[in-house]
Design a protein around this motif. Structure first.
Motif, PDB file in Angstrom:
ATOM      1  N   TYR A   1       0.857  -1.186   0.000  1.00 60.20           N
ATOM      2  CA  TYR A   1       0.000   0.000   0.000  1.00 60.20           C
ATOM      3  C   TYR A   1       0.895   1.238   0.000  1.00 60.20           C
ATOM      4  N   ARG A   2       0.337   2.338  -0.500  1.00 63.09           N
ATOM      5  CA  ARG A   2       0.945   3.626  -0.228  1.00 63.09           C
ATOM      6  C   ARG A   2      -0.060   4.452   0.560  1.00 63.09           C
ATOM      7  N   GLN A   3       0.481   5.307   1.418  1.00 67.73           N
ATOM      8  CA  GLN A   3      -0.365   6.105   2.305  1.00 67.73           C
ATOM      9  C   GLN A   3      -0.006   7.565   2.138  1.00 67.73           C
ATOM     10  N   ASP A   4      -0.986   8.359   1.772  1.00 62.94           N
ATOM     11  CA  ASP A   4      -0.799   9.791   1.568  1.00 62.94           C
ATOM     12  C   ASP A   4      -1.843  10.557   2.365  1.00 62.94           C
ATOM     13  N   PRO A   5      -1.474  11.735   2.873  1.00 62.90           N
ATOM     14  CA  PRO A   5      -2.432  12.538   3.657  1.00 62.90           C
ATOM     15  C   PRO A   5      -3.704  12.804   2.856  1.00 62.90           C
ATOM     16  N   GLY A   6      -4.832  12.561   3.506  1.00 62.66           N
ATOM     17  CA  GLY A   6      -6.113  12.830   2.849  1.00 62.66           C
ATOM     18  C   GLY A   6      -6.572  11.756   1.895  1.00 62.66           C
ATOM     19  N   LEU A   7      -5.691  10.799   1.586  1.00 67.82           N
ATOM     20  CA  LEU A   7      -6.066   9.743   0.621  1.00 67.82           C
ATOM     21  C   LEU A   7      -6.119   8.367   1.269  1.00 67.82           C
ATOM     22  N   GLY A   8      -5.613   8.244   2.471  1.00 64.97           N
ATOM     23  CA  GLY A   8      -5.652   6.961   3.159  1.00 64.97           C
ATOM     24  C   GLY A   8      -4.695   5.954   2.558  1.00 64.97           C
ATOM     25  N   LEU A   9      -4.982   4.674   2.790  1.00 60.93           N
ATOM     26  CA  LEU A   9      -4.172   3.581   2.245  1.00 60.93           C
ATOM     27  C   LEU A   9      -4.738   3.162   0.893  1.00 60.93           C
ATOM     28  N   ARG A  10      -3.876   3.149  -0.102  1.00 64.07           N
ATOM     29  CA  ARG A  10      -4.301   2.714  -1.424  1.00 64.07           C
ATOM     30  C   ARG A  10      -3.466   1.506  -1.844  1.00 64.07           C
ATOM     31  N   LEU A  11      -4.147   0.502  -2.363  1.00 64.99           N
ATOM     32  CA  LEU A  11      -3.510  -0.764  -2.694  1.00 64.99           C
ATOM     33  C   LEU A  11      -2.794  -0.680  -4.034  1.00 64.99           C
ATOM     34  N   ILE A  12      -1.512  -1.042  -4.027  1.00 63.36           N
ATOM     35  CA  ILE A  12      -0.719  -0.976  -5.252  1.00 63.36           C
ATOM     36  C   ILE A  12      -0.718  -2.345  -5.947  1.00 63.36           C
ATOM     37  N   TYR A  13      -0.229  -3.343  -5.247  1.00 66.42           N
ATOM     38  CA  TYR A  13      -0.177  -4.717  -5.742  1.00 66.42           C
ATOM     39  C   TYR A  13      -0.378  -5.669  -4.574  1.00 66.42           C
ATOM     40  N   PHE A  14      -0.811  -6.875  -4.903  1.00 62.11           N
ATOM     41  CA  PHE A  14      -0.861  -7.910  -3.891  1.00 62.11           C
ATOM     42  C   PHE A  14      -0.523  -9.262  -4.505  1.00 62.11           C
ATOM     43  N   SER A  15      -0.278 -10.211  -3.615  1.00 66.23           N
ATOM     44  CA  SER A  15       0.140 -11.537  -4.062  1.00 66.23           C
ATOM     45  C   SER A  15      -0.412 -12.583  -3.116  1.00 66.23           C
ATOM     46  N   TYR A  16      -0.986 -13.637  -3.692  1.00 66.64           N
ATOM     47  CA  TYR A  16      -1.535 -14.704  -2.860  1.00 66.64           C
ATOM     48  C   TYR A  16      -0.653 -15.951  -2.871  1.00 66.64           C
ATOM     49  N   ASP A  17       0.435 -15.907  -3.637  1.00 64.92           N
ATOM     50  CA  ASP A  17       1.295 -17.081  -3.684  1.00 64.92           C
ATOM     51  C   ASP A  17       2.603 -16.689  -4.366  1.00 64.92           C
ATOM     52  N   VAL A  18       3.572 -17.537  -4.243  1.00 65.53           N
ATOM     53  CA  VAL A  18       4.861 -17.299  -4.901  1.00 65.53           C
ATOM     54  C   VAL A  18       4.640 -17.157  -6.407  1.00 65.53           C
ATOM     55  N   LYS A  19       5.321 -16.185  -6.975  1.00 65.24           N
ATOM     56  CA  LYS A  19       5.285 -15.897  -8.406  1.00 65.24           C
ATOM     57  C   LYS A  19       3.916 -15.430  -8.894  1.00 65.24           C
ATOM     58  N   MET A  20       3.010 -15.207  -8.001  1.00 64.81           N
ATOM     59  CA  MET A  20       1.687 -14.710  -8.364  1.00 64.81           C
ATOM     60  C   MET A  20       1.594 -13.251  -7.966  1.00 64.81           C
ATOM     61  N   LYS A  21       0.970 -12.423  -8.805  1.00 69.34           N
ATOM     62  CA  LYS A  21       0.774 -11.022  -8.456  1.00 69.34           C
ATOM     63  C   LYS A  21      -0.524 -10.541  -9.093  1.00 69.34           C
ATOM     64  N   GLU A  22      -1.128  -9.600  -8.402  1.00 66.31           N
ATOM     65  CA  GLU A  22      -2.367  -9.001  -8.892  1.00 66.31           C
ATOM     66  C   GLU A  22      -2.268  -7.497  -8.740  1.00 66.31           C
ATOM     67  N   LYS A  23      -2.787  -6.763  -9.696  1.00 63.07           N
ATOM     68  CA  LYS A  23      -2.798  -5.304  -9.591  1.00 63.07           C
ATOM     69  C   LYS A  23      -3.846  -4.868  -8.589  1.00 63.07           C
ATOM     70  N   GLY A  24      -3.478  -3.845  -7.847  1.00 58.90           N
ATOM     71  CA  GLY A  24      -4.427  -3.227  -6.937  1.00 58.90           C
ATOM     72  C   GLY A  24      -5.100  -2.049  -7.614  1.00 58.90           C
ATOM     73  N   ASP A  25      -5.349  -1.018  -6.824  1.00 62.22           N
ATOM     74  CA  ASP A  25      -6.082   0.140  -7.355  1.00 62.22           C
ATOM     75  C   ASP A  25      -5.184   1.130  -8.090  1.00 62.22           C
ATOM     76  N   ILE A  26      -3.909   1.168  -7.747  1.00 70.04           N
ATOM     77  CA  ILE A  26      -3.017   2.171  -8.345  1.00 70.04           C
ATOM     78  C   ILE A  26      -1.675   1.538  -8.749  1.00 70.04           C
ATOM     79  N   PRO A  27      -1.669   0.591  -9.691  1.00 69.59           N
ATOM     80  CA  PRO A  27      -0.424  -0.096 -10.041  1.00 69.59           C
ATOM     81  C   PRO A  27       0.510   0.661 -10.982  1.00 69.59           C
ATOM     82  N   GLU A  28       0.028   1.739 -11.581  1.00 67.63           N
ATOM     83  CA  GLU A  28       0.806   2.415 -12.632  1.00 67.63           C
ATOM     84  C   GLU A  28       2.113   2.956 -12.059  1.00 67.63           C
ATOM     85  N   GLY A  29       3.179   2.648 -12.751  1.00 67.12           N
ATOM     86  CA  GLY A  29       4.508   3.112 -12.328  1.00 67.12           C
ATOM     87  C   GLY A  29       5.216   2.180 -11.364  1.00 67.12           C
TER      88      GLY A  29
END
Lengths: 111, 111
Positions: A35-63
């Motif tokens: 997650y990234r946390q910014d004032p006024g925006l709270g915690l925003r999910l970037i990426y997550f992973s449920y297993d090795v070599k697995m990844k899923e985009k969150g709400d703000i994956p760009e960059g």
């Protein structure tokens, strides 16, 4: 107690640099999150992973990209850091998706 | 559109006051609601609520969930300066989805 360790508390990088943020957990959790946390925006999910070599985009994956080569380690990569990526970055892990354990955070400043 | 809305966003009270923090949510298949306290670094777990009307209590902190009206409150009685923190509400939706966080309430307790 589950421990989630983020390698750096404070980091200063230059615009355009490739930045690696490391996160390691010691309780064999399947699930890990960035997650990234910014004032006024709270915690925003970037990426997550449920297993090795697995990844899923969150709400703000760009960059950003991630790597999970081993179960205990989940790395966040800023391919070419920009000033709008200055933020607090929080890593978390969980066993059952409901209760997260967070790392202490990395405060990244891009100049 | 925010799925988890916390209010107020910030609050200043005097030591000894009682405060109520609010969290409303809108998700498809609710599973649980969680409260976290964040001081200078990692959010730490306070409560997980899954059933309506059952109060969870820990010292001066308590929380309750209303699944019909889709909200939860976090109460802190006899506040102390050590209660100063950001309080985060998060909701676990159905299946394999990560927690969705509200923007948090920043509580400042002054002596």
């Amino acid at each position: 107690d589950v421990k989630v360790t983020q390698s750096s508390r404070y980091l200063v990088k230059r615009t355009g640099e490739k930045v690696f943020l490391e996160c390691v957990q010691d309780m064999d959790h399947e699930n890990m999150f960035w997650y990234r946390q910014d004032p006024g925006l709270g915690l925003r999910l970037i990426y997550f992973s449920y297993d090795v070599k697995m990844k899923e985009k969150g709400d703000i994956p760009e960059g950003y990209s991630v790597s999970r080569e081993k179960k205990e380690r989940f790395s966040l990569i800023l391919e070419s850091a920009s000033t709008n990526q200055t933020s607090m970055y929080l890593c978390a892990s969980s066993l059952n998706l409901a209760g997260y354990t967070f790392g202490s955070g990395t405060r990244l400043t891009v100049v | 559109e925010d799925k988890v809305v916390q209010s107020p966003l910030s609050l200043v009270v005097h030591e000894g006051d009682t405060v109520t923090l609010n969290c409303s949510y809108e998700v498809t298949n609710f599973r649980s609601l969680l409260w976290y306290k964040q001081e200078k670094k990692a959010p730490t777990f306070l409560f997980m609520l899954t059933s309506s009307g059952i109060e969870k209590k820990s010292g001066r902190l308590s929380s309750i969930l209303d699944k019909k009206e889709l909200f939860s409150i976090l109460n802190i009685t006899a506040t102390q300066t050590g209660d100063s923190a950001v309080y985060l509400c998060a909701v676990h939706d159905s299946g394999n989805t990560p927690l969705v966080f509200g923007k948090g309430t920043r509580l400042s307790v002054i002596a």
